[in-house]
Design a protein around this motif. Structure first.
Motif: not given
Lengths: 245, 306, 297
Positions: A93, A96-97, A240, A242-245, B51-53, B68-69
């Motif tokens: 996170v 990625w953020l 791009r 990705l599902d981020v935990a 947050a777009g995560l 946001p993603r």
């Protein structure tokens, strides 16, 4: 805290590259590479001091220890750590953020892996070839096989670390089962094993007898570079989405 | 009304057959909003979507009108304190926050990191690696990395976890100050009395669905089917009680000693208008009137237990 | 007229939960504790009670181990006896060469969970707050891996023996059968012991399963490749193969069955010594390591 500034890309790549190199160079990993290198060199010296040392024997040693173990295992250990560790411990996170273009993080990761792995493997493999009594040709082909091999393996494992959790285990399974067992016994499977291309480079245009050396040097280099580039591009696409935990 | 900072439109998220967030819509502007809900209600998933995560399975989220993603530019204006405990363990707090500042493109990342760490009361010159930090210190490092670039939108997932009371009070002040200075701050928390200190605007989510949104005191007024309980301290409770019973909106009056009454009413406005004239008429001097169940916890319990 | 009876109060008051209560039942002692830890270890190794994908590698190992036996027995049942060479098909000592992949996979990827899982999850701390000693813990976990691995090393051969015997391809009489059974058990237990100690020894050095797997794979490959290269390429003594984890135990198995040795230069006593050294080394590393580490990570 401070004022916002416009988007930047080159600086973050350098920052991330430095950060990733620093965090992945743990004592355990450095000891692993050093231990592996020392062992390979010890074996190489033993071969170099044997009575009927030939270039085929040198090549077989580089194949058996350098290209079958050092190059893939060192690549795997560092490539799986660059992004895979962040996936596994939920710190992705923090990468990625950030306000960076999607290619920045995977590119920085791959660059960081190459920064560590390419010199380490090229030095170990080349030194082993020299210590075993290899001539200039043997040295050049050994170095080239380690160079292009480590680039391709690293790119494959960086991509895998974005697709799979516990990529270290899957990577080991690939090295051990696919390259070690399946590709060694099946012609078709060997085409899908990076090892057959690194060994082909090692074989070069020389008269040395190596298993799996079935391709020309040019073909092998092109295949390994294409694999590296394709995996790098795929890593950017996967990152791009990705599902981020 | 000015255009909202953050908009969620019919946002749903499901994992296989499990629905984590279901058809949630709301707009948020500047100020602090508490995201409340029981465990497993979908708060963290909703924050991750904001947050777009992770992408919503359906619906859309816009921050400053942009997804946001898809937009790095929006992420430049956003800060997130994730729920997970993980940090870059081998780095010091200063290095960790400096990496965040650098990747946000700040001009002097190290100075910005020192400033952010000072805000959360951590020593910027502490050379120890994050892995040696206590839970509370780790939590503050997470907050520092989220505020280092002075974001306009701040998403905080359980930010007060692991902090001692003094640290909590300090950070509550920080969050409230950020909200008052025009930032959009969303705080997910279980600690309701502390959430109430940060602000009064809430988003309540239960079983993935949005149960209520807005100022919780206004929400309390809207809870028509639940009587308000009011404590009345006066000189002669026994003399005042019959007058209060006579009000149509009163559902019960309880004597608590000679000088205290507990009144349940379904119409707090009528009660408020009537209590003084009734006391004068009864010749009773009023000492204090205090509503007992219009706090956030009461509202929350009502919304999630229904 | 009788006296009016007053209604008796109904005693329906119950305290259902007083929170923590001390255990007042029978205590099993340290052996029972060790058995509990061993059973928990076996469940961890097999991925029982966890997601389906945790069971994938154990299942793959079992399939790889048993599949050749099933095929051999099937061939023996389906093909006419004139097409079968009994000596060729009933090659008990060579079976481990066929299933070496299952052995390596199990040792490297399955067995480490027995130790690493407890340290990662903090269960080790709990175990060490009980009267269980550190040595008892390590031995219980070793037993767990050893028992499961023995199913892989002995089970398929037992299946072969039963199948062949039913098809009249087994040993001649009861005594021969018992003798073969003894060799089978001894060989299976030997292979299990060597690979169990390797796995336990390396796994004790880390709390991350992936690192344990990496270590085991690297040790196995290096122990195999380095002696082979030194013998074949540097003309060094064949005795270096005693270090080879894929040669020493499997060659000793050949000797146990009394079959033609593949490495005749290696004395049986040397092979036994080499295998014993691997077993002792692996266990020593684990015992020393667990003597030193704290309960927490």
């Amino acid at each position: 805290m401070t004022t916002n500034t416009p988007p930047a890309t080159v600086a973050p790549v350098a920052v991330l590259h430095r950060f990733m190199v620093k965090t992945s160079l743990s004592v355990a990993r450095i000891l692993m590479v050093a231990g592996l290198g020392a062992l390979v060199l010890a074996v190489a010296f033993a071969i170099g001091s044997s009575a009927d040392q030939t270039q085929t024997r040198v090549a077989q040693m580089v194949q058996g220890l350098g290209l079958a173990i050092v190059v893939p295992v060192v690549s795997l250990v560092f490539a799986s750590a660059m992004l895979g560790d962040h996936r596994d411990d939920s710190t992705m996170v923090y990468l990625w953020l950030r306000p960076m273009k999607p290619w920045v993080v995977p590119t920085a990761a791959l660059a960081a892996v190459w920064t560590i792995v390419v010199p380490a493997t090229v030095v170990i493999v080349s030194a082993a070839a020299l210590a075993a009594g290899g001539d200039t040709e043997a040295l050049a082909y050994s170095a080239a096989s380690a160079l292009f091999g480590s680039m391709a393996y690293s790119a494959v494992f960086v991509l895998a670390s974005l697709l799979l959790s516990r990529v270290l285990i899957w990577g080991l399974a690939y090295i051990l089962v696919w390259e070690g067992f399946v590709a060694a016994g099946a012609e078709g499977a060997a085409r899908l094993a990076l090892r057959s291309y690194t060994i082909s480079i090692l074989g070069g245009e020389r008269d040395v007898d190596l298993d799996l050396a079935r391709h020309s040097v040019t073909t092998s280099i092109v295949v390994l570079l294409v694999v590296a580039v394709l995996c790098a591009v795929a890593s950017i696409r996967v990152f791009r989405r990705l599902d981020v935990a | 009304m000015t255009s909202p900072v953050l908009t969620a439109s019919s946002v749903s998220k499901w994992f296989g057959s499990v629905v984590a967030v279901s058809d949630v819509s709301f707009d948020l502007g500047a100020g602090v909003t508490a995201l409340l809900g029981p465990n497993g209600a979908g708060k963290s998933t909703l924050l991750r979507i904001l947050a777009g995560l992770t992408a919503p399975s359906s619906g859309e989220v816009k921050i400053f009108g942009v997804d946001p993603r898809q937009s790095p530019a929006v992420r430049r204006r956003m800060g997130l304190v994730p729920q997970q405990d993980g940090l870059f363990e081998r780095l010091s707090a200063r290095d960790f926050v400096t990496v965040a500042a650098s990747t946000h493109g700040l001009v002097d990342p190290s100075v910005a990191a020192a400033r952010a760490l000072a805000v959360v009361n951590l020593d910027p010159d502490d050379p120890r690696a994050c892995r040696t930090y206590s839970k509370g210190m780790r939590q503050r490092v997470k907050i520092a990395q989220a505020i280092v670039h002075d974001p306009d939108v701040l998403l905080l997932d359980e930010p007060l976890t692991g902090l001692d009371p003094v640290q909590r009070r300090g950070l509550i002040d920080v969050f409230r100050h950020l909200g008052e200075s025009g930032k959009c701050v969303i705080v997910s928390s279980h600690v309701l009395d502390e959430v109430a200190k940060i602000g009064s605007s809430v988003l309540v989510i239960t079983q993935g669905r949005l149960a209520a949104t807005g100022d919780y005191r206004r929400l309390r007024e809207m809870m028509d089917d639940r009587p308000h309980r009011i404590r009345v301290d006066c000189q002669d409770a026994r003399r005042l009680a019959p007058s209060l019973v006579g009000l149509a909106s009163t559902t019960s009056v309880t004597l608590e000693g000679a000088d205290r009454l507990l009144v349940d009413t379904v119409d707090i406005d009528t009660f408020g208008r009537s209590i003084a004239p009734l006391a004068i008429e009864a010749g009773v001097h009023l000492d204090a009137i205090e509503p007992l169940d219009d706090d956030l916890e009461s509202v929350f319990r009502y919304l999630v237990q229904r | 007229m009788t006296e009016p009876t007053h209604p008796q109060p109904v005693d329906d008051a119950h305290i259902l939960d007083r929170g923590y209560r001390t255990y007042e039942g029978e205590r099993g002692g340290s052996i029972a504790a060790a058995v509990t830890i061993a059973v928990a270890g076996m469940r961890a190794v097999l991925g029982l009670g966890r997601r389906a994908r945790s069971k994938a590698i154990p299942v793959v190992c079992v399939v790889i181990a048993f599949l050749p036996a099933v095929i051999f027995v099937g061939l023996a049942a389906l093909l006419p006896s004139e097409f079968l060479d009994v000596a060729e098909i009933a090659d008990y000592s060579g079976y481990y060469g066929v299933i070496v992949l299952a052995l390596v996979l199990f040792t490297a990827f399955v067995a480490p969970e027995a130790l690493t899982g407890d340290r990662r999850s903090g269960m080790l701390t709990l175990y060490l707050t009980t009267p269980t000693s550190r040595l008892g813990y390590v031995l219980a976990k070793t037993a767990a891996v050893f028992i499961i691995l023995s199913i892989v090393t002995i089970g398929p051969l037992l299946l072969n023996l039963i199948g062949y015997s039913l098809e009249s391809l087994g040993p001649g009489g009861i005594l021969d059968t018992v003798e073969l059974l003894g060799r089978m058990l001894l060989a299976g237990l030997l292979v299990s012991a060597v690979y169990t100690s390797l796995s336990i020894g390396v796994s004790s050095l880390t709390d991350r399963r992936a690192w344990a797997s990496t270590g085991i794979v690297v040790v196995m490959i290096l122990s195999s490749v380095v002696p082979t290269i030194l013998v074949e390429t540097a003309d060094m003594s064949e005795k270096l193969q005693l270090l080879n984890l894929l040669v020493a135990p499997l060659e000793l198995v050949v000797r146990i069955y009394g079959d033609q040795p593949e490495f005749p230069e290696l004395a049986t006593s040397s092979l036994a010594l080499a295998c014993s050294a691997w077993i002792v080394a692996g266990m020593a590393v684990a015992i020393v390591r667990y003597h030193r580490i704290g309960g927490a990570r």
